[in-house]
Design a protein around this motif. Structure first.
Motif, PDB file in Angstrom:
ATOM      1  N   MET A  34      -7.120  62.504  73.601  1.00  0.00           N
ATOM      2  CA  MET A  34      -8.772  62.982  73.758  1.00  0.00           C
ATOM      3  C   MET A  34      -9.553  62.299  72.681  1.00  0.00           C
ATOM      4  O   MET A  34      -8.884  62.102  71.535  1.00  0.00           O
ATOM      5  CB  MET A  34      -8.832  64.779  73.178  1.00  0.00           C
ATOM      6  N   GLU A  66     -15.583  63.084  72.329  1.00  0.00           N
ATOM      7  CA  GLU A  66     -15.673  64.345  73.009  1.00  0.00           C
ATOM      8  C   GLU A  66     -16.708  65.538  72.153  1.00  0.00           C
ATOM      9  O   GLU A  66     -17.112  66.291  72.797  1.00  0.00           O
ATOM     10  CB  GLU A  66     -14.669  64.860  73.630  1.00  0.00           C
ATOM     11  N   HIS A  68     -20.166  71.548  71.109  1.00  0.00           N
ATOM     12  CA  HIS A  68     -19.586  71.081  72.422  1.00  0.00           C
ATOM     13  C   HIS A  68     -20.542  71.838  73.651  1.00  0.00           C
ATOM     14  O   HIS A  68     -20.356  71.164  74.720  1.00  0.00           O
ATOM     15  CB  HIS A  68     -18.307  71.313  72.432  1.00  0.00           C
ATOM     16  N   GLN A  95      -5.419  69.548  68.994  1.00  0.00           N
ATOM     17  CA  GLN A  95      -6.629  69.073  69.497  1.00  0.00           C
ATOM     18  C   GLN A  95      -7.242  70.361  70.067  1.00  0.00           C
ATOM     19  O   GLN A  95      -6.841  71.328  70.487  1.00  0.00           O
ATOM     20  CB  GLN A  95      -6.618  68.073  70.312  1.00  0.00           C
ATOM     21  N   ARG A 101      -9.306  70.510  72.517  1.00  0.00           N
ATOM     22  CA  ARG A 101      -8.972  70.526  74.052  1.00  0.00           C
ATOM     23  C   ARG A 101      -7.773  71.654  74.306  1.00  0.00           C
ATOM     24  O   ARG A 101      -8.137  72.626  75.148  1.00  0.00           O
ATOM     25  CB  ARG A 101      -8.946  69.245  74.520  1.00  0.00           C
ATOM     26  N   HIS A 102      -6.985  71.797  73.514  1.00  0.00           N
ATOM     27  CA  HIS A 102      -5.570  72.482  73.689  1.00  0.00           C
ATOM     28  C   HIS A 102      -6.066  73.881  73.749  1.00  0.00           C
ATOM     29  O   HIS A 102      -5.643  74.797  74.544  1.00  0.00           O
ATOM     30  CB  HIS A 102      -4.765  72.117  72.733  1.00  0.00           C
ATOM     31  N   LEU A 151      -9.245  75.117  73.932  1.00  0.00           N
ATOM     32  CA  LEU A 151     -10.192  75.343  75.090  1.00  0.00           C
ATOM     33  C   LEU A 151      -9.116  75.661  76.347  1.00  0.00           C
ATOM     34  O   LEU A 151      -9.723  76.624  77.036  1.00  0.00           O
ATOM     35  CB  LEU A 151     -10.915  74.291  75.467  1.00  0.00           C
ATOM     36  N   GLU A 152      -8.290  74.919  76.631  1.00  0.00           N
ATOM     37  CA  GLU A 152      -7.512  75.246  77.793  1.00  0.00           C
ATOM     38  C   GLU A 152      -6.624  76.557  77.567  1.00  0.00           C
ATOM     39  O   GLU A 152      -6.381  77.169  78.677  1.00  0.00           O
ATOM     40  CB  GLU A 152      -6.321  74.074  77.992  1.00  0.00           C
TER      41      GLU A 152
END
Length: 290
Positions: free
Chosen positions: A1, A5, A244, A274, A276-277, A279-280
């Motif tokens: 990532m 971002e 974000h 991160q 993103r982890h 978020l998912e």
């Protein structure tokens, strides 16, 4: 990532060496207990938040001060190795800040902070960008925090810890204030603030606009190793998530997930995935609950 971002976060705050004694329980006033273990690690609310932002995948800059001593050099190296830009950390003729911490087997703690260099720096040579996100705490002198608020024209966040009376000028400048439930009770003026995030430990977190709850999110179940630094990881994650573009409930859920991972790590500057982890992970949990 890619770090691009997420927006850049500049942290103005404390940098400490944490000296930690771990024991079965916390001592009562006047009591001496034995059987403890001792270690030291990088800490300070400011540094913890800057490191968390970097490890979550944000672009992180630290503004603060350390002493011209071995401890200061150690802390600078630790921040830089985590990906934090330390070019604006001053090296001053004072001892590096130190926190004396006692932690019990449940992860609860008692902390005494000796600020040292954290009380001996200014923002005179520091520049803030027009759209820069700035995150402050109250482990450095209030005049420095006020100066950061005045000079910053972007998104300004205050983690109002430790709790104290806040000047009206500072509170009015804050786009977001982050506190725990104890700090929220100790600072009545926060009921009038435009946006406040409050953490409730195992009971999750909530967002308030002018004293009215507008969002909440439950906490994640976790085995507690150390609560030192967990709130700082929450702060960094919440700021990154909001900037974000996540809405309040989702941003709180992501920050709670990060805080849960931090609580399960014995370090004040825990290893984190991160952003993103998270978020998912929170999206998957929300889908399974529907």
């Amino acid at each position: 990532m890619s770090k691009r971002e997420f927006p850049a976060v500049t942290v103005v705050g404390s940098i400490n060496l944490d000296i930690i004694a771990t024991a079965d329980r916390l001592p009562a006033a006047g009591e001496t207990i034995g059987g403890g273990s001792l270690h030291q690690q990088s800490g300070g609310k400011g540094a913890n938040q800057a490191v968390a932002a970097a490890r979550l995948g944000g672009s992180s800059r630290m503004i603060g001060a350390v002493g011209d001593d071995a401890q200061g050099r150690l802390l600078l190296e630790a921040m830089a190795s985590a990906g934090v830009d330390t070019a604006d950390v001053a090296v001053v003729d004072d001892a590096t800040g130190t926190a004396l911490i006692v932690v019990d087997r449940e992860g609860e703690n008692q902390i005494v902070v000796c600020p040292g260099a954290n009380e001996n720096f200014s923002l005179d040579a520091v520049e803030f960008g027009a759209n820069e996100t700035v995150l402050c705490q109250l482990e450095v002198g209030l005049p420095v925090v006020l100066e950061a608020a005045r000079r910053s024209s972007g998104y300004f966040v205050l983690n109002a810890a430790p709790a104290m009376d806040l000047p009206a000028e500072l509170l009015e400048r804050c786009d977001l204030v982050i506190v725990n439930e104890t700090e929220y009770a100790l600072i009545p003026a926060l009921a009038q603030a435009k946006l406040v995030a409050v953490t409730y430990g195992k009971d999750g977190a909530a967002m308030f606009e002018h004293g009215t709850m507008v969002a909440e999110a439950p906490a994640s179940a976790v085995t507690v190793a150390n609560t030192v630094g967990a709130g700082d990881a929450f702060c960094a994650a919440l700021v990154l998530a909001l900037r974000h573009g996540l809405d309040y409930p989702r941003a709180l859920a992501v920050a709670n997930a990060v805080g849960a991972d931090a609580v399960g790590d014995p370090s004040s500057q825990p290893d984190l995935a991160q952003l993103r982890h998270y978020l998912e992970r929170t999206e998957a949990a929300a889908d399974s609950a529907r």
